[in-house]
Write a protein that holds these residues in place. Structure first.
Motif, PDB file in Angstrom:
ATOM      1  N   UNK A   1     110.461  39.817 -21.740  1.00 20.49           N
ATOM      2  CA  UNK A   1     109.385  40.630 -22.633  1.00 20.49           C
ATOM      3  C   UNK A   1     110.692  40.801 -23.983  1.00 20.49           C
ATOM      4  N   UNK A   2     111.328  40.511 -24.128  1.00 16.92           N
ATOM      5  CA  UNK A   2     112.368  40.720 -25.313  1.00 16.92           C
ATOM      6  C   UNK A   2     112.111  39.179 -25.989  1.00 16.92           C
ATOM      7  N   UNK A   3     112.150  38.352 -25.759  1.00 12.70           N
ATOM      8  CA  UNK A   3     111.524  36.963 -26.090  1.00 12.70           C
ATOM      9  C   UNK A   3     110.466  37.554 -26.789  1.00 12.70           C
ATOM     10  N   UNK A   4     109.306  37.170 -26.434  1.00  9.76           N
ATOM     11  CA  UNK A   4     108.497  37.616 -26.934  1.00  9.76           C
ATOM     12  C   UNK A   4     108.120  38.333 -28.007  1.00  9.76           C
ATOM     13  N   UNK A   5     108.182  39.661 -27.725  1.00  7.81           N
ATOM     14  CA  UNK A   5     108.702  40.323 -29.093  1.00  7.81           C
ATOM     15  C   UNK A   5     109.880  39.701 -30.257  1.00  7.81           C
ATOM     16  N   UNK A   6     110.387  39.033 -29.968  1.00 10.05           N
ATOM     17  CA  UNK A   6     111.685  38.470 -31.033  1.00 10.05           C
ATOM     18  C   UNK A   6     110.212  37.400 -31.513  1.00 10.05           C
ATOM     19  N   UNK A   7     109.363  36.634 -30.773  1.00 10.66           N
ATOM     20  CA  UNK A   7     109.104  35.857 -31.457  1.00 10.66           C
ATOM     21  C   UNK A   7     108.035  36.290 -32.000  1.00 10.66           C
ATOM     22  N   UNK A   8     106.538  37.732 -31.892  1.00 10.31           N
ATOM     23  CA  UNK A   8     106.110  38.036 -32.337  1.00 10.31           C
ATOM     24  C   UNK A   8     106.888  38.385 -33.514  1.00 10.31           C
ATOM     25  N   UNK A   9     107.749  38.963 -34.300  1.00 11.93           N
ATOM     26  CA  UNK A   9     108.050  39.983 -34.926  1.00 11.93           C
ATOM     27  C   UNK A   9     108.853  38.463 -35.727  1.00 11.93           C
ATOM     28  N   UNK A  10     109.611  37.675 -35.713  1.00 11.15           N
ATOM     29  CA  UNK A  10     110.052  35.960 -36.166  1.00 11.15           C
ATOM     30  C   UNK A  10     107.948  35.716 -37.157  1.00 11.15           C
ATOM     31  N   UNK A  11     107.629  35.156 -35.804  1.00  7.80           N
ATOM     32  CA  UNK A  11     106.136  35.241 -36.310  1.00  7.80           C
ATOM     33  C   UNK A  11     105.288  35.370 -37.689  1.00  7.80           C
ATOM     34  N   UNK A  12     105.294  37.104 -37.649  1.00  5.30           N
ATOM     35  CA  UNK A  12     104.632  37.788 -38.125  1.00  5.30           C
ATOM     36  C   UNK A  12     105.384  37.928 -39.706  1.00  5.30           C
ATOM     37  N   UNK A  13     106.609  37.760 -39.361  1.00  9.18           N
ATOM     38  CA  UNK A  13     107.820  38.311 -40.422  1.00  9.18           C
ATOM     39  C   UNK A  13     106.940  37.894 -42.477  1.00  9.18           C
ATOM     40  N   UNK A  14     106.468  36.700 -42.190  1.00 10.31           N
ATOM     41  CA  UNK A  14     106.005  35.627 -43.346  1.00 10.31           C
ATOM     42  C   UNK A  14     105.101  36.533 -43.760  1.00 10.31           C
ATOM     43  N   UNK A  15     104.043  36.774 -43.295  1.00  6.39           N
ATOM     44  CA  UNK A  15     103.028  37.853 -43.845  1.00  6.39           C
ATOM     45  C   UNK A  15     103.208  39.210 -43.750  1.00  6.39           C
ATOM     46  N   UNK A  16     103.406  40.134 -43.390  1.00  8.66           N
ATOM     47  CA  UNK A  16     104.872  41.212 -43.889  1.00  8.66           C
ATOM     48  C   UNK A  16     105.495  41.637 -44.539  1.00  8.66           C
ATOM     49  N   UNK A  17     105.812  40.360 -44.725  1.00 10.99           N
ATOM     50  CA  UNK A  17     106.949  40.720 -45.511  1.00 10.99           C
ATOM     51  C   UNK A  17     108.379  41.242 -45.535  1.00 10.99           C
ATOM     52  N   UNK A  18     108.661  41.503 -43.605  1.00 15.80           N
ATOM     53  CA  UNK A  18     109.050  42.268 -43.216  1.00 15.80           C
ATOM     54  C   UNK A  18     110.015  41.512 -41.814  1.00 15.80           C
ATOM     55  N   UNK A  19     111.274  41.283 -41.739  1.00 17.86           N
ATOM     56  CA  UNK A  19     112.105  40.903 -40.827  1.00 17.86           C
ATOM     57  C   UNK A  19     112.656  42.231 -39.972  1.00 17.86           C
ATOM     58  N   UNK A  20     111.938  42.823 -38.616  1.00 21.48           N
ATOM     59  CA  UNK A  20     112.177  44.357 -38.176  1.00 21.48           C
ATOM     60  C   UNK A  20     113.200  43.650 -36.431  1.00 21.48           C
ATOM     61  N   UNK A  21     114.575  42.844 -36.152  1.00 17.37           N
ATOM     62  CA  UNK A  21     115.140  42.257 -34.982  1.00 17.37           C
ATOM     63  C   UNK A  21     116.675  43.489 -35.141  1.00 17.37           C
ATOM     64  N   UNK A  22     116.581  44.609 -34.991  1.00 15.44           N
ATOM     65  CA  UNK A  22     117.121  46.403 -34.817  1.00 15.44           C
ATOM     66  C   UNK A  22     117.269  45.637 -32.770  1.00 15.44           C
ATOM     67  N   UNK A  23     118.978  45.811 -32.885  1.00 14.94           N
ATOM     68  CA  UNK A  23     118.319  45.843 -31.501  1.00 14.94           C
ATOM     69  C   UNK A  23     118.021  44.603 -30.878  1.00 14.94           C
ATOM     70  N   UNK A  24     118.838  43.165 -30.800  1.00 14.36           N
ATOM     71  CA  UNK A  24     118.027  41.956 -29.781  1.00 14.36           C
ATOM     72  C   UNK A  24     119.348  41.642 -29.387  1.00 14.36           C
ATOM     73  N   UNK A  25     120.232  41.563 -29.541  1.00 16.38           N
ATOM     74  CA  UNK A  25     121.186  41.003 -28.693  1.00 16.38           C
ATOM     75  C   UNK A  25     121.762  40.493 -29.599  1.00 16.38           C
ATOM     76  N   UNK A  26     121.560  39.901 -31.160  1.00 18.02           N
ATOM     77  CA  UNK A  26     121.693  39.232 -31.671  1.00 18.02           C
ATOM     78  C   UNK A  26     123.634  39.021 -31.651  1.00 18.02           C
ATOM     79  N   UNK A  27     124.600  37.821 -32.006  1.00 16.50           N
ATOM     80  CA  UNK A  27     125.839  37.995 -32.302  1.00 16.50           C
ATOM     81  C   UNK A  27     126.177  36.882 -33.350  1.00 16.50           C
ATOM     82  N   UNK A  28     125.200  36.920 -34.185  1.00 18.58           N
ATOM     83  CA  UNK A  28     124.819  35.833 -35.448  1.00 18.58           C
ATOM     84  C   UNK A  28     124.122  36.102 -36.302  1.00 18.58           C
ATOM     85  N   UNK A  29     124.259  35.614 -37.582  1.00 12.84           N
ATOM     86  CA  UNK A  29     123.093  36.128 -38.340  1.00 12.84           C
ATOM     87  C   UNK A  29     121.530  34.851 -37.962  1.00 12.84           C
TER      88      UNK A  29
END
Length: 395
Positions: A35-63
């Motif tokens: 579920x987290x993977x799908x949500x992450x991919x969804x946000x990345x896909x919509x980022x260019x259109x919205x000009x916003x990328x929100x990946x807060x608390x997605x377990x990222x260890x690097x940029x």
């Protein structure tokens, strides 16, 4: 791009995205589940259109390097991850206006970040910073949040950023404020609570008719307040909770626009005699002091909605206390009241009242409890236990 409908597969336990041309979610995100993977991919896909990328608390260890291809981004939120460093390539995000990077493990802010010439809001709270790059003042910031870091001195680059409107250095280790603090004439909020500042510079008064509306100096080591503070005529909220204040000057009462005054957890034994002149005051927090009386003109605060007097040494209220008819919250517990002449009909807007732990007679206690039934919501369990104890005593 993976089809987003993959998220509806209820029995999915493992998702392998290797050896494909699609964006690969970070390892930490994959560990959070499909579920987290799908949500992450969804946000990345919509980022260019919205000009916003929100990946807060997605377990990222690097940029997330995929971000560097989104050069139209105006807002980026990487908060609540474990990203300990920012890449030099971040400079390609030439349209970034808001960057939220709180609750990570950042030790040092790279100077290359200062090349983001469109950045106006930067949130770096809850990291491990103790300094800023010397060229930090090149950023056109209007808002900076550096709370919950390790700053021991007010960052020198900030002193040159006199266009700042919001400054937050809450919960650091500051022991003093710079003389230049009076130059922040465009600031509407300066938040410095939870530090170790014992003396305020007189230069605060240089703000005079400036824009400052909120100042938070709670949980420091203040023993007194400079008269210069009361020159800031537009102040609407002052937070001085948790200091060592023993008295307040009458000059405080010239702040006619003041709406909230937080003075709880100090050592106050009395209040300014002109307190009633704060005609705009709607909330006054005085709990956990050493007050033995309150000024009679307190009742002139006709717009007062919240009054906390708990944890003092009060024995009585002014006889015309009922003039505070706009009160919605009234805290009177842990004092020395033996009687309280309060009638519910005189406080039509009252939603919360507490009067526990006073030496009230049983008759007075019973009358108050019946008169204000249902308003002591936060003490239901305690009320029941005390009622049972009183009943046992009566028997």
């Amino acid at each position: 791009m993976l089809p987003l409908s993959i998220g509806s597969i209820s029995g999915l336990k493992k998702l392998d995205t290797r050896r494909n041309g699609c964006i690969r979610p970070p390892k930490g995100t994959q560990e959070k589940g499909p579920q987290a993977v799908v949500e992450y991919l969804k946000r990345v896909e919509n980022a260019s259109l919205r000009k916003l990328l929100d990946v807060e608390n997605f377990g990222l260890s690097s940029f997330p390097l995929d971000t560097l291809a989104m050069q139209d981004l105006t807002e980026l939120n990487l908060s609540a991850n474990s990203i300990s460093a920012l890449p030099r390539e971040i400079v390609v995000l030439t349209r970034l206006v808001t960057f939220r990077y709180s609750s990570n493990n950042l030790l040092t802010l790279p100077s290359i970040v200062c090349k983001l010439t469109t950045l106006t809001s930067l949130d770096l709270q809850e990291n491990k910073l103790n300094s800023l790059p010397s060229n930090f003042s090149e950023l056109p910031l209007m808002s900076i949040n550096l709370s919950r870091n390790n700053f021991e001195i007010f960052p020198p680059p900030l002193e040159r950023m006199t266009n700042l409107e919001h400054i937050d250095l809450t919960d650091n280790r500051l022991t003093r404020l710079p003389f230049m603090i009076g130059r922040f004439v465009y600031a509407t909020a300066i938040l410095l609570g939870g530090n170790q500042v014992s003396v305020l510079p007189d230069s605060l008064g240089a703000m005079g008719e400036a824009s400052l509306q909120v100042i938070n100096l709670s949980k420091n080591g203040l023993f007194d307040l400079p008269s210069a503070l009361f020159n800031i005529k537009r102040l609407e909220r002052i937070c001085l909770s948790g200091n060592n204040l023993r008295e307040l000057p009458n000059q405080l009462c010239v702040l006619k626009k003041l709406k909230e005054l937080w003075l709880d957890h100090n050592q106050l034994t009395y209040l300014p005699s002109r307190l009633g002149e704060l005609v705009s005051l709607s909330a006054l927090y005085l709990h956990s002091n050493r007050l033995k009386m309150i000024p009679k003109n307190l009742v002139e605060l006709k717009g007062l909605k919240v009054l906390t007097l708990s944890g003092n040494e009060l024995r009585e209220l002014p006889w015309d206390f009922h003039r505070l008819s706009e009160l919605e919250e009234l805290w009177l517990d842990d004092n020395q009241f033996e009687a309280l002449q309060l009638e519910r009909s005189l406080f039509p807007r009252l939603q919360f009242l507490t009067f526990r732990h006073n030496p009230l007679t049983k008759e007075v206690f019973k009358r108050l409890k019946e008169n204000f039934e249902g308003l002591d919501k936060n003490h239901d369990e305690e009320n029941q236990a005390e009622d049972e104890e009183n009943q046992a005593d009566d028997e």
